[in-house]
Motif scaffolding. Structure first.
Motif, short mmCIF file in Angstrom:
data_model
loop_
_atom_site.label_atom_id
_atom_site.label_comp_id
_atom_site.label_asym_id
_atom_site.label_seq_id
_atom_site.Cartn_x
_atom_site.Cartn_y
_atom_site.Cartn_z
N PHE A 316 2.85 -17.49 40.20
CA PHE A 316 2.28 -16.87 39.01
C PHE A 316 3.26 -15.89 38.37
N TYR A 317 3.83 -15.06 39.20
CA TYR A 317 4.68 -13.98 38.70
C TYR A 317 5.93 -14.51 38.01
N HIS A 318 6.53 -15.54 38.60
CA HIS A 318 7.83 -16.00 38.10
C HIS A 318 7.73 -17.14 37.09
N ASN A 319 6.58 -17.83 37.02
CA ASN A 319 6.51 -19.02 36.18
C ASN A 319 5.49 -18.96 35.05
N LEU A 320 4.51 -18.07 35.13
CA LEU A 320 3.39 -18.12 34.17
C LEU A 320 3.35 -16.93 33.22
N GLY A 321 4.43 -16.16 33.15
CA GLY A 321 4.47 -15.07 32.18
C GLY A 321 3.89 -13.77 32.68
N PHE A 322 3.43 -13.74 33.93
CA PHE A 322 2.88 -12.50 34.47
C PHE A 322 3.98 -11.57 34.96
N GLY A 323 5.13 -12.10 35.21
CA GLY A 323 6.22 -11.28 35.71
C GLY A 323 7.27 -11.03 34.64
N ASP A 324 8.52 -10.91 35.05
CA ASP A 324 9.61 -10.67 34.11
C ASP A 324 9.80 -11.88 33.21
N PHE A 325 10.29 -11.60 32.00
CA PHE A 325 10.70 -12.72 31.14
C PHE A 325 12.14 -13.06 31.50
N ILE A 326 12.36 -14.28 31.94
CA ILE A 326 13.70 -14.70 32.39
C ILE A 326 14.34 -15.55 31.29
N PHE A 327 15.38 -15.03 30.71
CA PHE A 327 16.12 -15.79 29.69
C PHE A 327 17.03 -16.80 30.38
N ARG A 328 16.99 -18.03 29.91
CA ARG A 328 17.80 -19.10 30.50
C ARG A 328 18.61 -19.80 29.42
N ASN A 329 19.66 -20.48 29.86
CA ASN A 329 20.43 -21.32 28.94
C ASN A 329 19.88 -22.73 28.94
N ASN A 330 20.52 -23.62 28.24
CA ASN A 330 20.01 -24.98 28.15
C ASN A 330 19.98 -25.69 29.49
N ALA A 331 20.80 -25.23 30.41
CA ALA A 331 20.83 -25.84 31.74
C ALA A 331 19.75 -25.24 32.65
N GLY A 332 18.97 -24.28 32.12
CA GLY A 332 17.92 -23.68 32.92
C GLY A 332 18.40 -22.54 33.81
N GLN A 333 19.65 -22.13 33.64
CA GLN A 333 20.20 -21.06 34.48
C GLN A 333 19.83 -19.70 33.89
N GLU A 334 19.50 -18.77 34.79
CA GLU A 334 19.13 -17.42 34.35
C GLU A 334 20.36 -16.69 33.81
N ILE A 335 20.17 -16.07 32.60
CA ILE A 335 21.27 -15.31 32.02
C ILE A 335 20.88 -13.85 31.74
N ALA A 336 19.57 -13.58 31.73
CA ALA A 336 19.10 -12.20 31.51
C ALA A 336 17.64 -12.12 31.92
N ARG A 337 17.17 -10.88 32.06
CA ARG A 337 15.80 -10.67 32.52
C ARG A 337 15.23 -9.44 31.81
N ALA A 338 13.95 -9.49 31.47
CA ALA A 338 13.28 -8.37 30.80
C ALA A 338 11.96 -8.08 31.49
N LYS A 339 11.74 -6.81 31.79
CA LYS A 339 10.49 -6.42 32.46
C LYS A 339 9.45 -5.93 31.46
N THR A 340 9.89 -5.24 30.42
CA THR A 340 8.97 -4.59 29.49
C THR A 340 9.27 -5.05 28.06
#
Length: 988
Positions: A316-340
């Motif tokens: 829930f926390y990592h996939n459904l929007g309840f946790g941080d917003f994880i910015f990814r590139n087209n390959a799905g790799q994490e490039i940034a993260r936002a908590k608030t």
């Protein structure tokens, strides 16, 4: 202009959406169980208590009531006698009456949901052998001893009934659980609901919300749908594809009517064709399926895992929007993260364009917003497509501004818990510094703020900033705590020495939490402050308590922060002490209230004004009313009236020589130029900035200056507010050109509209009157000096009800004979008849000396005390204004000094013509008690007082200035509230 309901619909739209969600809720549940099962549930499992506990712990609205019956006959009787929202049949499978009962229930109510709950896992096999049983029930569960199962069963039915409404109105998302095992979904569904609600509650707790709004926000949680076959699942996917939050699927379940060991795999592939990025969780008791899940881009959980709840939480926390917003590139790799929200706004400035497009095209932003209950903004983002923008930079700008809009909408027009980060913004906020009610004045300011923030006033009047000053409110809980912790309760009820009460209050301590918040507030705020009372009963419709409590103006300019903090705390304590002043005690006695019923909140506002060397004051301030009790010419009562003056508003509410006009007809002069010359404003009040240390014990005037208008002219304030009397032409010339007396008539503003004051007042009074559904009064102040946006500013400081009794009490003028009357006025206030007054206290007009009005006030108070001891009421007559602060306009008493007067008359003399006390604190307190309040203008027919008759009556006593006449029989007094006519008949 929109209707008031539409204006407030804009303000409450998110709130209204929450209210409109989940229209179907299970409030009454019928549980059909054997006597044994009912006993075990109620006494061993304590079902009702646990259900209530679950609802309370998860911050849900009221828990459903469960009614138990033990037979088919009882169930049918209950259903016939009252309404139930759902039925749960708990049955041992060897009982054959469950299906028959279901049929009878359907005959009584075809649409009522019916659930079957098996007693234990052993009965699941029998269900499998008799599939026809499932046709009689909406779903089947197995009791596992946990009350959370009941919560899940109830919520599952509610979600099914509400899904269409909630997705269309509120963009609510759907979690699809595909599972055919009764045992497993009976265990898994409670875990799923608990996790959904806890995650939603965690986000809600981070918001600036009150308890009611937190409960409402929970309604926007994701819905949970359960499908038992491939076909059911695909129907839901296709019907709600735009609203799916995720799919949680088993591997093996029916497809095409038979058990398919790979149905879950096929479902994932088909869902991926419709939505390649939808989060999917594959669950299985076979760990080998983990690799298959990975190959399909799905997460995996082992059904038999000892850490099932923990793994579900992570999903829930990592996939459904309840946790941080994880910015990814087209390959799905994490490039940034936002908590608030602040984090996401910062990241949006820098992340690559491909990441923006990646997330926007997959509705990731709207999902993250929706999880936080930001329905309105999520709807806007959801409906916005990447193709709506020329390039990625246009999309980036839109998303950044939406983030700012969210923050603004969260606080706009609302009372927010204190956060120094909001101080200094262009938007004016109201901060809560302590819990509890805001009090009367605080409620009014909060209402103004919500109205201004969301109405069209600022769009209609485009040339003016219309707003409230920066405001902080200390709720009444601090007052209660202050009395208790400092052991002051006994003192305030036993001591009548108000100076002693004030000293003891100053020795008391405020809570450490309030001290800390005040310190942080003052670290950011260096403007002058007004510390105002906001009693629980203050500014109420029936008893406004106007001017009874103290207000302190503080320069707030000492270089030492702790000195400024101590000054604010002293002011708060002295406002608290003013609840127990002599004036307040007398007022509460008069309205038959106990003073312990009053509790005090505090409103701390930045003072409106401009610095002129060592003084601070607004260009002008005033009071405006939506109803004019004394109309003239073609002015109607509903056109309203306003009183304005140079400097601080204390001059106006104190009943001094303010300028009066009608906002609907601002160019119409109410008095002649000669009268205006004679009675124009001569002085004004300003805040003294030269003393950064002061002794507030001496009263609220200790920080104020009383200045001659020449000082305002040297400050440039009279340029738009004054005219000059031309002795040669015997007329007023607008502006300050040429010699002659300065007359404050605001001609440049009212006649030539250099500032749209009349239009502003007319619009604001109309909107607030419609919202409050009663005549209203507002207090305001104006700074003509343009702000950063090039506009002058109009500040709303306070609103209150304006009591106007419209009960039908009619006076027929044809039935009146002047010789039978002692008094007649068409400028009267009050309604009804008084026939028990035989005492008249009056100032003889032939002996009146306006230089002795202070001495008259002392005598009036002494006479009032005498009537108080005798428990009698009286009629009071005097020249000029009663209750004015300016002794040259009338007798400067406060209302408690004449509290036993039941009728008050203000009369004018040839050389002493003064307008009535309209708009003053004294005026409000008198009229709220339905005291007869009559004005007799000089030589203005048909108004009169028969002085000759009065002088012939027997005098009971006489002082230097007053005559007390006691009649043998009571007089008859009639007041027509609609027409403003009042008469006093002579003795019969």
């Amino acid at each position: 202009m929109k209707e008031m309901s539409e204006i407030f619909r804009k303000y409450t739209s998110n709130k209204e959406i929450f209210h409109d969600l989940m229209p179907f809720r299970m409030r009454e549940i019928l549980l059909v169980a054997t006597i044994y099962d009912a006993f075990i549930l109620e006494h061993d499992s304590m079902l009702s208590e646990m259900i209530f506990g679950d609802y309370h712990q998860l911050n849900l609205s009221s828990a459903p009531r469960i009614t138990s019956v033990s037979s088919e006959r009882e169930a049918v009787e209950k259903l016939r006698s009252r309404h139930f929202d759902m039925v749960i049949v708990m049955s041992r499978i060897n009982r054959i009456d469950s299906c028959e009962l279901s049929q009878k229930i359907r005959e009584l109510d075809p649409d009522i949901p019916i659930l079957l709950m098996l007693s234990d896992n052993a009965e699941i096999g029998a269900i499998s052998q008799n599939k026809k049983l499932l046709n009689y029930f909406d779903n089947v569960y197995v009791w596992n001893g946990h009350s959370e199962l009941f919560l899940a069963m109830v919520k599952s039915i509610e979600d099914k009934l509400n899904v269409i409404n909630d997705t269309q109105i509120g963009l609510v998302r759907i979690i699809l659980l595909v599972e055919d095992s009764i045992r497993y979904y009976s265990r898994y569904l409670p875990l799923l609901y608990t996790e959904v609600m806890k995650q939603t509650q965690r986000l809600v707790s981070e918001e600036h919300l009150d308890e009611m709004k937190k409960v409402l926000r929970m309604r926007a949680r994701p819905k949970v749908f359960v499908a038992h076959s491939y076909e059911e699942a695909m129907d839901i996917v296709k019907s709600f594809k735009d609203y799916l939050l995720c799919v949680i699927s088993d591997v093996a379940y029916p497809k095409d009517g038979v058990m398919d060991d790979t149905a879950g795999i096929k479902l994932i592939k088909d869902v991926r064709n419709l939505n390649p990025d939808l989060p999917i969780l594959l669950q299985s008791s076979n760990s080998d399926n983990s690799a298959i899940a990975n190959s399909l881009g799905a997460s995996f959980i082992n059904k038999n895992s000892d850490s099932l709840m923990h793994e579900l939480t992570n999903f829930f926390y990592h996939n459904l929007g309840f946790g941080d917003f994880i910015f990814r590139n087209n390959a799905g790799q994490e490039i940034a993260r936002a908590k608030t929200m602040d984090d996401i706004k910062e990241r949006l400035n820098n992340i690559p364009a491909e990441s923006l497009i990646y997330h926007a095209s997959r509705n990731h932003f709207s999902a993250w917003l929706m999880a936080r209950g930001e329905i309105q903004i999520a709807q806007v983002v959801f409906k916005t497509k990447v193709t709506d923008f020329k390039n990625a930079e246009g999309l980036r700008s839109f998303l950044i501004n939406v983030g700012g809009l969210i923050t603004k909408l969260k606080t706009k027009g609302k009372i927010i818990n204190f956060d120094e980060g909001y101080i200094g913004e262009e938007e004016c906020h109201i901060f809560r510094l302590a819990e509890g009610s805001l009090g009367g004045k605080g409620r009014g300011v909060a209402f103004i703020n919500s109205l201004l923030s969301n109405s069209e006033l600022t769009e209609i009047i485009k040339d003016v900033n219309i707003k409230i000053p920066q405001t902080a409110i200390v709720g009444i809980d601090e007052f209660t705590t202050f009395l208790e912790t400092n052991k002051l309760t006994k003192i305030v009820h036993e001591s009548l020495d108000h100076d002693m009460v004030k000293r003891r209050f100053l020795m008391g301590s405020l809570t450490s939490e309030l001290k800390d918040r005040l310190r942080r507030f003052l670290e950011r705020v260096h403007a002058p402050l007004a510390v105002r009372s906001s009693g629980l009963l203050e500014d109420s419709l029936s008893h406004p308590l106007s001017g009874l409590y103290q207000t302190f103006f503080l320069p707030n300019n000492h270089p030492d922060l702790m000195m400024r903090l101590n000054q604010v705390m002293e002011a708060i304590k002295l406002v608290y002490a003013s609840v127990y002043s002599k004036a307040a005690r007398a007022y509460f006695e008069a309205i038959n209230y106990k003073i312990e019923e009053e509790r005090m909140a505090i409103v701390i506002q930045q003072v409106v004004g401009v610095t002129h060397e060592d003084r601070f004051y607004p260009d002008f301030s005033g009071v405006a009313q939506s109803y004019n009790f004394y109309p003239f010419s073609y002015i109607e009562p509903g056109d309203g009236v306003a009183n304005i003056a140079i400097g601080l508003g204390k001059y106006v509410v104190g009943g001094e020589q303010a300028y009066r006009f009608c906002p609907a007809y601002p160019q119409l002069d109410i008095v002649t130029p000669e009268e205006l010359l004679r009675n124009s404003q001569k002085r004004f009040y300003a805040l003294d900035l030269s003393q950064n240390a002061m002794d507030l014990f001496n009263g609220e005037d200790s920080t104020l200056l009383t200045l001659d208008l020449k000082r305002a002219e040297s400050d440039g304030v009279l340029n738009f507010t004054a005219s000059v009397w031309d002795h040669s032409d015997m007329r007023l010339r607008v502006g300050l050109d040429g010699p002659g007396p300065r007359v404050i008539n605001f001609a440049n503003i009212l006649k030539f509209e250099s500032f749209p004051l009349a239009k502003t007042l007319e619009m604001i009074l109309g909107v607030i009157r419609d919202a409050m559904e009663t005549p209203v009064e507002i207090e305001f102040a104006v700074n003509l000096e343009p702000e950063k946006n090039g506009k002058p500013s109009f500040y709303l400081l306070q609103i209150k009800h304006l009591l106007r009794d419209e009960k039908e009490y009619l006076i027929d003028l044809e039935d009146l004979s002047p010789p039978e009357l002692f008094l007649y006025t068409n400028k009267g206030m009050g309604n009804g008849m008084i026939d028990n007054l035989a005492d008249i206290v009056w100032v003889d007009p032939e002996k009146f000396d306006k230089s002795m009005t202070r001495e008259m006030a002392i005598e009036a108070e002494a006479l009032n005390e005498q009537f108080k001891k005798e428990d009698k009421k009286f009629i009071l007559l005097g020249p000029g204004r009663w209750g004015t602060r300016d002794r040259w306009l009338g007798i400067p008493i406060s209302w408690p000094q004449i509290s036993h007067a039941k009728v008050i008359v203000e009369y004018s003399l040839d050389d002493f013509r003064v307008d009535a006390s309209l708009g003053s604190h004294f005026f409000h307190n008198v009229t709220s008690l339905n005291i007869g309040y009559f004005t007799i203008p000089f030589d203005l027919s048909p108004n009169f007082i028969d002085w000759e008759w009065l002088r012939k009556r027997e005098v009971k006593s006489q002082t230097k200035f007053f005559v007390h006449t006691r009649l043998q029989k009571p007089l008859r007094i009639q007041m027509d509230g609609r027409k403003g006519i009042a008469v006093i008949f002579k003795e019969e």
